[in-house]
Design a protein around this motif. Structure first.
Motif, PDB file in Angstrom:
ATOM      1  N   PHE A 177       2.299   5.532   0.532  1.00  0.00           N
ATOM      2  CA  PHE A 177       1.527   5.090  -0.683  1.00  0.00           C
ATOM      3  C   PHE A 177       0.303   5.356  -0.911  1.00  0.00           C
ATOM      4  O   PHE A 177       0.206   6.066  -1.479  1.00  0.00           O
ATOM      5  CB  PHE A 177       1.923   3.543  -1.102  1.00  0.00           C
ATOM      6  N   ALA A 178      -0.951   5.238  -0.066  1.00  0.00           N
ATOM      7  CA  ALA A 178      -2.156   5.060  -0.691  1.00  0.00           C
ATOM      8  C   ALA A 178      -1.759   6.878  -0.163  1.00  0.00           C
ATOM      9  O   ALA A 178      -3.253   7.228  -1.059  1.00  0.00           O
ATOM     10  CB  ALA A 178      -2.885   5.048   0.835  1.00  0.00           C
ATOM     11  N   ALA A 179      -1.623   7.115   0.438  1.00  0.00           N
ATOM     12  CA  ALA A 179      -1.641   8.977   0.580  1.00  0.00           C
ATOM     13  C   ALA A 179      -1.659   9.828  -0.557  1.00  0.00           C
ATOM     14  O   ALA A 179      -2.057  10.501  -0.700  1.00  0.00           O
ATOM     15  CB  ALA A 179      -0.995   9.585   1.954  1.00  0.00           C
ATOM     16  N   GLU A 180      -0.168   9.033  -1.109  1.00  0.00           N
ATOM     17  CA  GLU A 180       0.433   9.700  -2.000  1.00  0.00           C
ATOM     18  C   GLU A 180      -0.247   9.573  -3.724  1.00  0.00           C
ATOM     19  O   GLU A 180      -0.740  10.339  -4.055  1.00  0.00           O
ATOM     20  CB  GLU A 180       2.001   9.296  -2.683  1.00  0.00           C
ATOM     21  N   ASP A 181      -0.921   8.159  -3.314  1.00  0.00           N
ATOM     22  CA  ASP A 181      -2.039   7.767  -4.100  1.00  0.00           C
ATOM     23  C   ASP A 181      -3.031   8.317  -4.598  1.00  0.00           C
ATOM     24  O   ASP A 181      -3.796   9.574  -5.330  1.00  0.00           O
ATOM     25  CB  ASP A 181      -2.322   6.261  -4.428  1.00  0.00           C
ATOM     26  N   ALA A 182      -3.818   8.820  -3.324  1.00  0.00           N
ATOM     27  CA  ALA A 182      -5.106   9.775  -2.565  1.00  0.00           C
ATOM     28  C   ALA A 182      -5.110  11.106  -3.344  1.00  0.00           C
ATOM     29  O   ALA A 182      -6.016  11.451  -3.765  1.00  0.00           O
ATOM     30  CB  ALA A 182      -5.330   9.329  -1.224  1.00  0.00           C
ATOM     31  N   ALA A 183      -4.094  11.540  -2.864  1.00  0.00           N
ATOM     32  CA  ALA A 183      -3.466  12.653  -3.332  1.00  0.00           C
ATOM     33  C   ALA A 183      -3.241  13.293  -4.721  1.00  0.00           C
ATOM     34  O   ALA A 183      -4.332  14.237  -5.201  1.00  0.00           O
ATOM     35  CB  ALA A 183      -2.450  13.532  -2.499  1.00  0.00           C
ATOM     36  N   ARG A 241      -2.891   6.577  14.432  1.00  0.00           N
ATOM     37  CA  ARG A 241      -3.333   7.598  14.862  1.00  0.00           C
ATOM     38  C   ARG A 241      -1.648   8.282  15.128  1.00  0.00           C
ATOM     39  O   ARG A 241      -1.587   8.987  13.528  1.00  0.00           O
ATOM     40  CB  ARG A 241      -3.568   8.484  15.964  1.00  0.00           C
ATOM     41  N   ALA A 242      -0.695   7.283  15.231  1.00  0.00           N
ATOM     42  CA  ALA A 242       1.154   7.741  15.699  1.00  0.00           C
ATOM     43  C   ALA A 242       1.240   7.076  14.549  1.00  0.00           C
ATOM     44  O   ALA A 242       2.703   8.263  13.635  1.00  0.00           O
ATOM     45  CB  ALA A 242       1.289   6.589  16.218  1.00  0.00           C
ATOM     46  N   VAL A 243       1.168   6.248  13.731  1.00  0.00           N
ATOM     47  CA  VAL A 243       1.202   6.120  12.058  1.00  0.00           C
ATOM     48  C   VAL A 243       0.972   7.272  11.301  1.00  0.00           C
ATOM     49  O   VAL A 243       1.468   7.761  10.609  1.00  0.00           O
ATOM     50  CB  VAL A 243       1.188   4.720  11.497  1.00  0.00           C
ATOM     51  N   VAL A 244      -0.335   8.196  11.104  1.00  0.00           N
ATOM     52  CA  VAL A 244      -0.763   8.558  10.833  1.00  0.00           C
ATOM     53  C   VAL A 244      -0.222  10.358  10.620  1.00  0.00           C
ATOM     54  O   VAL A 244       0.300  10.514   9.785  1.00  0.00           O
ATOM     55  CB  VAL A 244      -2.666   9.182  10.534  1.00  0.00           C
ATOM     56  N   ASP A 245       0.302  10.119  12.048  1.00  0.00           N
ATOM     57  CA  ASP A 245       0.788  11.307  12.347  1.00  0.00           C
ATOM     58  C   ASP A 245       1.902  11.805  11.859  1.00  0.00           C
ATOM     59  O   ASP A 245       2.960  12.383  11.873  1.00  0.00           O
ATOM     60  CB  ASP A 245       1.236  11.721  14.097  1.00  0.00           C
ATOM     61  N   GLU A 246       3.251   9.922  12.127  1.00  0.00           N
ATOM     62  CA  GLU A 246       4.358   9.705  11.353  1.00  0.00           C
ATOM     63  C   GLU A 246       4.282  10.230  10.110  1.00  0.00           C
ATOM     64  O   GLU A 246       5.589  10.843   9.957  1.00  0.00           O
ATOM     65  CB  GLU A 246       5.019   8.309  11.861  1.00  0.00           C
ATOM     66  N   VAL A 247       3.404   9.116   8.992  1.00  0.00           N
ATOM     67  CA  VAL A 247       3.499   9.807   7.856  1.00  0.00           C
ATOM     68  C   VAL A 247       3.436  11.607   7.084  1.00  0.00           C
ATOM     69  O   VAL A 247       4.000  11.855   6.364  1.00  0.00           O
ATOM     70  CB  VAL A 247       2.492   9.146   7.684  1.00  0.00           C
ATOM     71  N   THR A 248       2.604  11.499   7.509  1.00  0.00           N
ATOM     72  CA  THR A 248       1.709  13.430   7.918  1.00  0.00           C
ATOM     73  C   THR A 248       3.273  14.266   7.938  1.00  0.00           C
ATOM     74  O   THR A 248       3.546  14.880   7.303  1.00  0.00           O
ATOM     75  CB  THR A 248       0.819  13.726   8.226  1.00  0.00           C
ATOM     76  N   ARG A 249       3.660  13.596   9.072  1.00  0.00           N
ATOM     77  CA  ARG A 249       4.999  15.147   9.740  1.00  0.00           C
ATOM     78  C   ARG A 249       6.136  14.893   8.032  1.00  0.00           C
ATOM     79  O   ARG A 249       6.929  15.461   7.901  1.00  0.00           O
ATOM     80  CB  ARG A 249       5.676  14.642  10.737  1.00  0.00           C
ATOM     81  N   THR A 250       6.638  13.318   7.598  1.00  0.00           N
ATOM     82  CA  THR A 250       7.479  12.804   6.526  1.00  0.00           C
ATOM     83  C   THR A 250       7.146  13.524   5.151  1.00  0.00           C
ATOM     84  O   THR A 250       7.839  13.434   4.213  1.00  0.00           O
ATOM     85  CB  THR A 250       8.450  12.301   6.591  1.00  0.00           C
ATOM     86  N   ALA A 251       5.620  14.428   5.101  1.00  0.00           N
ATOM     87  CA  ALA A 251       5.657  13.984   4.212  1.00  0.00           C
ATOM     88  C   ALA A 251       5.669  15.144   2.710  1.00  0.00           C
ATOM     89  O   ALA A 251       5.908  16.428   3.125  1.00  0.00           O
ATOM     90  CB  ALA A 251       3.751  14.280   4.124  1.00  0.00           C
ATOM     91  N   PRO A 268       0.826  17.715   0.090  1.00  0.00           N
ATOM     92  CA  PRO A 268       0.175  17.822   0.448  1.00  0.00           C
ATOM     93  C   PRO A 268      -0.351  16.110   0.672  1.00  0.00           C
ATOM     94  O   PRO A 268      -0.680  15.719  -0.511  1.00  0.00           O
ATOM     95  CB  PRO A 268      -0.875  19.234  -0.717  1.00  0.00           C
ATOM     96  N   LEU A 269      -1.691  16.088   1.460  1.00  0.00           N
ATOM     97  CA  LEU A 269      -1.744  15.372   1.861  1.00  0.00           C
ATOM     98  C   LEU A 269      -3.639  15.390   1.654  1.00  0.00           C
ATOM     99  O   LEU A 269      -4.080  16.470   2.589  1.00  0.00           O
ATOM    100  CB  LEU A 269      -1.723  14.381   3.141  1.00  0.00           C
ATOM    101  N   PRO A 270      -4.129  13.888   1.179  1.00  0.00           N
ATOM    102  CA  PRO A 270      -5.296  14.714   1.398  1.00  0.00           C
ATOM    103  C   PRO A 270      -6.329  13.506   3.248  1.00  0.00           C
ATOM    104  O   PRO A 270      -5.711  13.792   3.924  1.00  0.00           O
ATOM    105  CB  PRO A 270      -6.048  12.639   0.966  1.00  0.00           C
ATOM    106  N   GLU A 271      -7.204  14.123   3.264  1.00  0.00           N
ATOM    107  CA  GLU A 271      -8.013  13.795   4.530  1.00  0.00           C
ATOM    108  C   GLU A 271      -7.596  12.659   4.940  1.00  0.00           C
ATOM    109  O   GLU A 271      -8.138  11.239   3.868  1.00  0.00           O
ATOM    110  CB  GLU A 271      -9.567  13.816   4.094  1.00  0.00           C
TER     111      GLU A 271
END
Length: 191
Positions: A42-48, A93-103, A106-109
């Motif tokens: 949710f945070a990644a989508e909102d930040a984007a 980092r493992a959770v971040v990798d999982e979220v970015t793989r399934t996004a 585009p994702l923010p930093e």
């Protein structure tokens, strides 16, 4: 002597709470639980949408015995803290990798920050200057029957920015199961 002690305490403080991102950002609480994965997504989508970075914050605690007694030497304590910080960052980092793989877009930093201390305290401090703090409804706490964990509750009460509490799919299924278990048995129809 006094100056040397002040330097040691300053070094410990820097180790226990590294500088995080400053300025507008979305802060996400990440502890590796299903709720924290949903919060990070949710945070990644909102930040984007906002065009700001995400700061994924995880808290870790050293054993209380370290604080009460000099069980191990100062150097060994520091090595153990560094190891605990590295382990916490690796989990995030493992959770971040999982979220970015399934996004799906585009994702923010996404910056990772591990802070020594209580999760609610770390997140409330991280909320300063943030545009949003996102937490899962429940983390790895021990009370599985509550709908909102203590960290989520503390953050909603004390954060200095708006807070969004995200329920994971697992949390929704758990709430439905609890609801079914608490529902009284239907009485047979009178005939």
């Amino acid at each position: 002597m006094h100056d040397e002690q002040d330097m040691l305490y300053a070094e410990e403080a820097a180790l226990s709470d590294p500088a995080g991102l400053t300025g507008p950002r979305v802060v996400a609480a990440v502890d590796g639980s299903a709720g924290s994965r949903a919060a990070l997504q949710f945070a990644a989508e909102d930040a984007a949408r906002r065009g700001v970075p995400v700061e994924a914050v995880v808290a870790f605690r050293s054993p209380d015995a370290w604080n009460d007694f000099e069980v191990v030497g100062r150097q060994e304590t520091q090595r153990m803290r560094v190891r605990m910080r590295n382990d916490a960052e690796a989990r995030v980092r493992a959770v971040v990798d999982e979220v970015t793989r399934t996004a799906g877009g585009p994702l923010p930093e996404i910056a990772i920050r591990a802070v020594e201390g209580a999760p609610a305290d770390a997140l409330i401090r991280a909320s300063h200057g943030a545009v949003l703090l996102v937490v899962g409804s429940r983390g790895h706490g021990g009370f599985s029957s509550v709908l909102l964990g203590s960290t989520s509750m503390q953050c909603t009460l004390h954060a200095t920015c708006p807070v969004t509490v995200v329920h994971s799919a697992e949390a929704k299924r758990h709430r439905l199961r609890l609801h079914r278990e608490r529902r009284p048995e239907r009485e047979p129809a009178l005939g």
